[in-house]
Scaffold this active site. Structure first.
Site, PDB file in Angstrom:
ATOM      1  CG  PHE A   8      -2.171  -0.865   1.100  1.00 47.85           C
ATOM      2  CD1 PHE A   8      -3.266  -0.324   0.884  1.00 47.85           C
ATOM      3  CD2 PHE A   8      -1.999  -2.087   2.006  1.00 47.85           C
ATOM      4  CE1 PHE A   8      -4.501  -1.211   0.797  1.00 47.85           C
ATOM      5  CE2 PHE A   8      -3.021  -2.877   1.779  1.00 47.85           C
ATOM      6  CZ  PHE A   8      -4.473  -2.544   1.171  1.00 47.85           C
ATOM      7  CG  ASP A   9       0.961   5.925  -1.651  1.00 41.26           C
ATOM      8  OD1 ASP A   9       2.103   6.190  -1.427  1.00 41.26           O
ATOM      9  OD2 ASP A   9       0.197   6.686  -1.983  1.00 41.26           O
TER      10      ASP A   9
END
Length: 214
Positions: A8-9
């Site tokens: 995930f960013d």
């Protein structure tokens, strides 16, 4: 999705972080006599800071370092916590962590990313939090370098077993350059035109959940 590792960013994917970042950037630009509206500084959310200052305002390295010093005077104690979780994201992380291994791969300096994750008590869902090596270092200055760092640190050799989720072109292109599939999210700071290389595109956290949980 058959991938077992989900990267995930952070900014624009897990947290809405523009209030603190844009205020800090605004102060740093004012230091140079440049006055901008906060709304116009959302372009700083996501990409590496050095890229934003140099490409948007033509700063050289010395100016960039001076601007970052001003930015951090505000951001490190105040701006970093001027953010909020996107609706439904913690519930999604909780569900996903049962069957998947979750990781953070962000261009934000790693120590700052850890502070945000711990602030929202999300660390229990993540196997690893990976970020850049700092605003003044260049070893992990690109998103591809951060993603590669996360993969190597966790001994993930099968690229087909991992997927990158993010809201900016840097996330998508970085994943593609390393042979990972990617998911572009439209609820963050990027636009549809940034996701030409994305394998999948979703409009909301709810849509993202439906990709993994039936």
């Amino acid at each position: 999705m058959r991938q077992k590792h989900i990267l995930f960013d952070l900014d624009g994917t897990i947290v809405r972080s523009d209030p603190g970042i844009t205020k800090g950037v605004q102060k740093s630009l004012e230091h140079f006599g440049i006055y901008e509206k906060l709304e116009d500084l959302k372009k700083f959310v996501g990409p590496p800071m050095v890229e934003s200052y140099t490409s948007f305002y033509g700063f050289d390295l010395k100016q960039y370092e001076e601007a970052l010093s001003v930015f951090h005077k505000y951001y490190k104690n105040t701006g970093i916590f001027e953010c909020e979780l996107y609706d439904g994201i913690e519930e999604l992380l909780k569900e996903l962590s049962v069957n998947y291994k979750l990781y953070i791969a962000t261009s934000k300096p790693e120590f700052e990313a850890r502070r945000v994750i711990e602030h929202f008590e999300l660390n229990k869902y993540f196997t690893f939090v990976g970020g850049s090596d700092g605003d003044f270092n260049t070893k992990r200055a690109t998103k591809a370098a951060v993603i590669e760092y996360v993969l190597k640190s966790n001994k993930i050799e099968d690229k087909d077993a991992a997927v990158m989720i993010g809201d900016k072109s840097h996330d998508i292109v970085g994943a593609k350059n390393l042979g990972l599939k990617s998911i572009g999210v439209l609820y963050g700071y990027g636009g549809l035109d940034e996701f030409t290389d994305a394998n999948y595109i979703v409009k909301s956290v709810k849509d993202l959940r439906e990709m993994f949980i039936c």
